[in-house]
Design a protein around this motif. Structure first.
Motif, mmCIF file in Angstrom:
data_model
loop_
_atom_site.group_PDB
_atom_site.id
_atom_site.type_symbol
_atom_site.label_atom_id
_atom_site.label_comp_id
_atom_site.label_asym_id
_atom_site.label_seq_id
_atom_site.Cartn_x
_atom_site.Cartn_y
_atom_site.Cartn_z
ATOM 1 N N LEU A 40 56.536 46.264 23.846
ATOM 2 C CA LEU A 40 57.484 44.691 23.974
ATOM 3 C C LEU A 40 58.525 44.603 24.736
ATOM 4 N N TYR A 41 59.401 45.353 24.501
ATOM 5 C CA TYR A 41 60.794 45.730 24.192
ATOM 6 C C TYR A 41 60.762 45.825 25.633
ATOM 7 N N GLY A 42 60.576 46.989 26.305
ATOM 8 C CA GLY A 42 59.878 47.142 27.658
ATOM 9 C C GLY A 42 59.853 46.488 28.457
ATOM 10 N N ILE A 43 58.782 45.942 28.533
ATOM 11 C CA ILE A 43 58.270 45.152 29.026
ATOM 12 C C ILE A 43 59.119 43.695 29.416
ATOM 13 N N ALA A 44 60.067 43.687 28.177
ATOM 14 C CA ALA A 44 61.063 42.157 28.285
ATOM 15 C C ALA A 44 61.841 42.818 29.201
ATOM 16 N N LEU A 45 62.715 43.492 29.035
ATOM 17 C CA LEU A 45 64.035 43.795 29.788
ATOM 18 C C LEU A 45 63.519 44.517 31.664
ATOM 19 N N TRP A 46 62.082 44.476 31.463
ATOM 20 C CA TRP A 46 61.433 45.270 32.901
ATOM 21 C C TRP A 46 61.740 43.619 34.045
ATOM 22 N N LEU A 47 60.674 42.986 32.722
ATOM 23 C CA LEU A 47 61.066 41.370 33.862
ATOM 24 C C LEU A 47 62.659 41.258 33.908
ATOM 25 N N ALA A 48 62.810 41.156 33.511
ATOM 26 C CA ALA A 48 64.544 40.427 33.240
ATOM 27 C C ALA A 48 65.427 41.304 34.330
ATOM 28 N N TRP A 49 65.194 42.506 34.564
ATOM 29 C CA TRP A 49 65.500 43.446 35.666
ATOM 30 C C TRP A 49 64.990 42.881 36.925
ATOM 31 N N ILE A 50 63.774 42.184 37.076
ATOM 32 C CA ILE A 50 63.157 42.061 38.468
ATOM 33 C C ILE A 50 63.431 40.453 38.832
ATOM 34 N N LEU A 51 63.794 40.201 38.068
ATOM 35 C CA LEU A 51 64.007 38.629 37.706
ATOM 36 C C LEU A 51 65.795 38.586 38.819
ATOM 37 N N GLY A 52 66.585 39.589 38.967
ATOM 38 C CA GLY A 52 67.626 39.862 39.467
ATOM 39 C C GLY A 52 67.361 38.878 40.958
ATOM 40 N N ASN A 53 68.156 38.720 41.146
ATOM 41 C CA ASN A 53 68.760 37.584 42.597
ATOM 42 C C ASN A 53 69.439 38.119 43.103
ATOM 43 N N GLN A 54 70.337 36.629 44.401
ATOM 44 C CA GLN A 54 71.515 37.315 44.923
ATOM 45 C C GLN A 54 72.604 36.880 44.001
#
Length: 236
Positions: free
Chosen positions: A103-117
């Motif tokens: 679950l930590y991995g899922i949370a960090l992966w989702l936070a990474w793909i939320l990167g923007n400009q």
């Protein structure tokens, strides 16, 4: 035999404590919604999808924290909450730890793909929040043993940082003080409100060496010291 050792899906869900996931998910959505209003951003379908992903990220992070905490609280929970998956023997600690890491991995992966400009601001904030959840539960730190320190370790990631993480989905946060002020109000609330769960856990916490505020100060004094934090943030 391996299949028999895997707990039922209902037990896996129970470990995550689903009801507790609602607050951080709403918190991220509220932070993002505040950023939409403050920045004049158009609330488009793609942005709504990003905010939804952010909510799932927050829920995953909190579920990971819940699982990790139960791994290291098994002795305390055997007194306070013996019906939970680990003290009841319905799940092994190894499986629970694996679920927490997943679950930590899922949370960090989702936070990474939320990167923007704005760059990976959301990812950086979520990494810091995840670190606080580990420090709260895991020895040798295990700050949940130390009264006000326990409350602060809860309030920083769940009150301050998740609000800011929600804002970062929409607009910059490291160059803007407004999301930190907003998060700071919820931080103040949780500094006091985090004690609410400790009153029912006094017996197990005492045996487990956890010096929560009701144990250190007595329940009357703990209530007196924490009550202003239920009011002050809303006045501010």
């Amino acid at each position: 035999s391996m299949l028999r050792s895997v707990p039922a899906s209902t037990v896996v869900v129970e470990l995550c404590r689903p009801f507790t996931l609602l607050a951080p998910m709403v918190g991220v959505m509220a932070g993002a919604g505040a950023a939409v209003g403050a920045s004049g951003t158009v609330l488009s379908a793609p942005l709504l999808l990003r905010i939804t992903v952010g909510a799932v990220m927050a829920g995953s992070l909190n579920a990971a924290s819940n699982a990790l905490n139960q791994v290291f609280d098994i002795d305390v929970d055997s007194i306070n909450k013996p019906e939970r998956p680990l003290p009841s023997g319905r799940m092994s600690t190894a499986f629970a730890m694996g679920q927490a890491l997943f679950l930590y991995g899922i949370a960090l992966w989702l936070a990474w793909i939320l990167g923007n400009q704005n760059g990976p601001e959301c990812f950086a904030i979520v990494c810091i929040a995840a670190l606080f959840t580990v420090v709260y539960s895991v020895p040798p730190f295990r700050t949940k043993r130390f009264g006000w320190m326990a409350n602060l370790t809860i309030a920083i990631p769940r009150g301050l940082l998740l609000k800011v993480a929600g804002w970062s989905i929409v607009a910059p946060v490291f160059s803007n003080g407004e999301p930190w002020v907003l998060g700071g109000l919820f931080f103040l609330f949780l500094v006091g409100a985090s004690t609410a769960k400790d009153y029912a856990d006094i017996e197990g916490d005492q045996r487990g060496g956890i010096q929560s505020l009701p144990i250190r100060l007595g329940w009357r004094k703990a209530h007196a010291w924490t009550s202003p934090f239920y009011v002050l943030p809303w006045l501010l």
